[in-house]
Design a protein around this motif. Structure first.
Motif, PDB file in Angstrom:
ATOM      1  N   THR A 157     -49.897  26.879  84.281  1.00  9.49           N
ATOM      2  CA  THR A 157     -51.044  27.066  85.161  1.00  9.49           C
ATOM      3  C   THR A 157     -51.498  25.748  85.775  1.00  9.49           C
ATOM      4  OG1 THR A 157     -51.779  28.860  83.719  1.00  9.49           O
ATOM      5  CG2 THR A 157     -53.378  28.022  85.290  1.00  9.49           C
ATOM      6  N   VAL A 158     -51.692  25.727  87.087  1.00 16.01           N
ATOM      7  CA  VAL A 158     -52.284  24.575  87.748  1.00 16.01           C
ATOM      8  C   VAL A 158     -53.792  24.789  87.833  1.00 16.01           C
ATOM      9  CG1 VAL A 158     -50.242  23.971  89.091  1.00 16.01           C
ATOM     10  CG2 VAL A 158     -51.881  25.618  90.028  1.00 16.01           C
ATOM     11  N   PRO A 159     -54.554  23.701  88.073  1.00 14.85           N
ATOM     12  CA  PRO A 159     -54.116  22.309  88.086  1.00 14.85           C
ATOM     13  C   PRO A 159     -53.855  21.813  86.665  1.00 14.85           C
ATOM     14  CG  PRO A 159     -56.267  22.593  89.165  1.00 14.85           C
ATOM     15  CD  PRO A 159     -55.987  23.829  88.394  1.00 14.85           C
ATOM     16  N   HIS A 160     -52.997  20.828  86.558  1.00 16.30           N
ATOM     17  CA  HIS A 160     -52.844  20.096  85.317  1.00 16.30           C
ATOM     18  C   HIS A 160     -52.405  18.677  85.660  1.00 16.30           C
ATOM     19  CE1 HIS A 160     -48.864  22.160  85.875  1.00 16.30           C
ATOM     20  NE2 HIS A 160     -48.441  20.915  85.740  1.00 16.30           N
ATOM     21  N   ALA A 161     -52.644  17.766  84.736  1.00 13.85           N
ATOM     22  CA  ALA A 161     -52.285  16.368  84.957  1.00 13.85           C
ATOM     23  C   ALA A 161     -51.591  15.828  83.724  1.00 13.85           C
ATOM     24  CB  ALA A 161     -53.529  15.530  85.265  1.00 13.85           C
ATOM     25  N   ILE A 162     -50.661  14.896  83.940  1.00 16.04           N
ATOM     26  CA  ILE A 162     -49.949  14.280  82.821  1.00 16.04           C
ATOM     27  C   ILE A 162     -49.924  12.770  83.003  1.00 16.04           C
ATOM     28  CG2 ILE A 162     -48.524  16.345  82.588  1.00 16.04           C
ATOM     29  CD1 ILE A 162     -46.152  14.756  83.631  1.00 16.04           C
ATOM     30  N   SER A 163     -49.754  12.080  81.915  1.00 15.65           N
ATOM     31  CA  SER A 163     -49.699  10.623  81.962  1.00 15.65           C
ATOM     32  C   SER A 163     -48.278  10.163  82.277  1.00 15.65           C
ATOM     33  CB  SER A 163     -50.130  10.042  80.609  1.00 15.65           C
ATOM     34  OG  SER A 163     -49.202  10.394  79.593  1.00 15.65           O
ATOM     35  N   ARG A 164     -48.183   8.928  82.736  1.00 18.96           N
ATOM     36  CA  ARG A 164     -46.868   8.330  82.989  1.00 18.96           C
ATOM     37  C   ARG A 164     -46.061   8.272  81.698  1.00 18.96           C
ATOM     38  NH1 ARG A 164     -43.368   7.611  86.844  1.00 18.96           N
ATOM     39  NH2 ARG A 164     -45.212   7.538  88.192  1.00 18.96           N
ATOM     40  N   ARG A 165     -46.718   7.935  80.598  1.00 19.33           N
ATOM     41  CA  ARG A 165     -46.038   7.899  79.297  1.00 19.33           C
ATOM     42  C   ARG A 165     -45.465   9.261  78.936  1.00 19.33           C
ATOM     43  NH1 ARG A 165     -47.016   8.303  73.454  1.00 19.33           N
ATOM     44  NH2 ARG A 165     -48.937   9.493  73.772  1.00 19.33           N
ATOM     45  N   ALA A 166     -46.245  10.311  79.180  1.00 15.60           N
ATOM     46  CA  ALA A 166     -45.787  11.661  78.861  1.00 15.60           C
ATOM     47  C   ALA A 166     -44.562  12.030  79.684  1.00 15.60           C
ATOM     48  CB  ALA A 166     -46.915  12.661  79.098  1.00 15.60           C
ATOM     49  N   LEU A 167     -44.570  11.631  80.960  1.00 21.65           N
ATOM     50  CA  LEU A 167     -43.422  11.931  81.822  1.00 21.65           C
ATOM     51  C   LEU A 167     -42.148  11.315  81.258  1.00 21.65           C
ATOM     52  CD1 LEU A 167     -42.531  13.221  84.546  1.00 21.65           C
ATOM     53  CD2 LEU A 167     -42.856  10.958  85.556  1.00 21.65           C
ATOM     54  N   LYS A 168     -42.252  10.081  80.774  1.00 22.84           N
ATOM     55  CA  LYS A 168     -41.082   9.425  80.197  1.00 22.84           C
ATOM     56  C   LYS A 168     -40.635  10.121  78.910  1.00 22.84           C
ATOM     57  CE  LYS A 168     -42.127   4.829  82.063  1.00 22.84           C
ATOM     58  NZ  LYS A 168     -42.508   3.431  81.723  1.00 22.84           N
ATOM     59  N   GLU A 169     -41.590  10.594  78.126  1.00 24.13           N
ATOM     60  CA  GLU A 169     -41.273  11.231  76.842  1.00 24.13           C
ATOM     61  C   GLU A 169     -40.555  12.567  77.018  1.00 24.13           C
ATOM     62  OE1 GLU A 169     -41.669  10.529  73.557  1.00 24.13           O
ATOM     63  OE2 GLU A 169     -42.288   8.480  73.983  1.00 24.13           O
ATOM     64  N   ILE A 170     -41.022  13.376  77.967  1.00 22.34           N
ATOM     65  CA  ILE A 170     -40.454  14.721  78.102  1.00 22.34           C
ATOM     66  C   ILE A 170     -39.314  14.779  79.105  1.00 22.34           C
ATOM     67  CG2 ILE A 170     -42.665  15.775  77.494  1.00 22.34           C
ATOM     68  CD1 ILE A 170     -42.896  16.619  80.473  1.00 22.34           C
ATOM     69  N   GLY A 171     -39.213  13.798  80.005  1.00 18.73           N
ATOM     70  CA  GLY A 171     -38.211  13.813  81.054  1.00 18.73           C
ATOM     71  C   GLY A 171     -38.667  14.666  82.229  1.00 18.73           C
ATOM     72  N   ALA A 172     -38.623  14.124  83.412  1.00 15.76           N
ATOM     73  CA  ALA A 172     -39.124  14.827  84.599  1.00 15.76           C
ATOM     74  C   ALA A 172     -38.437  16.168  84.809  1.00 15.76           C
ATOM     75  CB  ALA A 172     -38.956  13.948  85.841  1.00 15.76           C
ATOM     76  N   GLU A 173     -37.159  16.258  84.428  1.00 10.37           N
ATOM     77  CA  GLU A 173     -36.415  17.496  84.666  1.00 10.37           C
ATOM     78  C   GLU A 173     -36.993  18.681  83.908  1.00 10.37           C
ATOM     79  OE1 GLU A 173     -34.651  15.317  81.218  1.00 10.37           O
ATOM     80  OE2 GLU A 173     -35.194  14.782  83.276  1.00 10.37           O
ATOM     81  N   SER A 174     -37.659  18.433  82.788  1.00 15.26           N
ATOM     82  CA  SER A 174     -38.233  19.545  82.022  1.00 15.26           C
ATOM     83  C   SER A 174     -39.375  20.222  82.774  1.00 15.26           C
ATOM     84  CB  SER A 174     -38.724  19.067  80.649  1.00 15.26           C
ATOM     85  OG  SER A 174     -39.870  18.248  80.769  1.00 15.26           O
ATOM     86  N   LEU A 175     -39.970  19.539  83.746  1.00 22.25           N
ATOM     87  CA  LEU A 175     -41.074  20.123  84.517  1.00 22.25           C
ATOM     88  C   LEU A 175     -40.614  21.314  85.339  1.00 22.25           C
ATOM     89  CD1 LEU A 175     -42.809  16.860  85.757  1.00 22.25           C
ATOM     90  CD2 LEU A 175     -43.641  18.426  83.994  1.00 22.25           C
TER      91      LEU A 175
END
Length: 252
Positions: A157-175
């Motif tokens: 569900t939008v809106p949602h926000a994530i941190s730069r650290r989180a993006l590195k942890e989960i990998g952008a492709e998982s989005l």
């Protein structure tokens, strides 16, 4: 109308990522609100498959526009936008609903204060009988993840926000598969928190149903099954839950 001013900072604090497919009627208002969410903001519009001039409007307003000839879907659009984003905070909204900047700001503030995943605390119509399968899927996945406190809050569900650290942890492709990204984030111990409620069910344009079937329902429930499958591969067939006193090896 006054032109919106988007300063394309080399290192913006916030990147607002907006997948959009033929949203020429709404995209200007969506971008204007997005640009006001923080003084240091870049706006990224992923115009996937648009043929109505959505990309030209976004470019005129100063947004960074990523063109795609074919429709990618909102989820893949978020993945593509995240790869291009430079901000410390990545805020995801959709091009088909106008959300005022003051409603978006709590998600940004939460991430800047240490939250890794700031979720929309929207639970949907949970009292309808039967409960919609997408809503049920969100609740079930959160229970399996040991986060029943999240109830129906989800990266779906939008809106949602994530941190730069989180993006590195989960990998952008998982989005590209939101329930999977949600599952990986919680499994890795990232700070996932519902921070603000926006009733997107009332804002989201009605989708055309074919034979009274929601075209996205099967896809979203399937995404949740994929997330559960990932969880079972990581933690075993009971996803980390014990079998208590059952002696399955004694069953013939």
């Amino acid at each position: 109308m006054k032109p919106v001013v988007i300063r394309n900072h080399k290192l913006p604090v916030v990147s607002v990522i907006i997948p959009a497919l033929n949203e020429q009627r709404r995209i200007e208002a969506v971008i204007r609100e997005a640009a006001r969410v923080h003084p240091s903001t870049e706006v990224i519009v992923v115009a996937n498959g648009s043929t109505d001039g959505t990309d030209r409007i976004a470019t005129r307003l100063g947004a960074i526009v990523i063109h795609g000839e074919d429709p990618l879907g909102h989820d893949v659009g978020r993945f593509v936008g995240a790869q291009a984003a430079k901000g410390k905070v990545l805020l995801f909204i959709d091009g088909d609903m106008v959300i005022p900047s003051f409603q978006l700001a709590p998600f940004v503030r939460a991430v800047l204060s240490g939250v890794d995943f700031a979720l929309n605390d929207y639970r949907g119509p949970i009292h309808h009988i039967p409960v919609h399968r997408v809503i049920l899927s969100k609740h079930v996945l959160n229970v399996m993840l040991g986060r029943s406190d999240l109830k129906g809050a989800s990266l779906t569900t939008v809106p949602h926000a994530i941190s730069r650290r989180a993006l590195k942890e989960i990998g952008a492709e998982s989005l590209a598969i939101p329930p999977l990204a949600h599952t990986i984030a919680i499994s890795k111990g990232l700070k996932v928190k519902p921070v603000h409620s926006i009733q997107v069910g009332k804002l989201n344009p009605r989708r055309v149903k074919k034979n009274n079937v929601d075209p996205l329902e099967a896809m979203i429930t399937g995404d949740h099954l994929e997330a559960i499958n990932w969880l079972m591969k990581q933690k075993g067939p009971r996803a980390g839950y014990s079998d208590l006193q059952r002696k399955r090896d004694k069953v013939r």
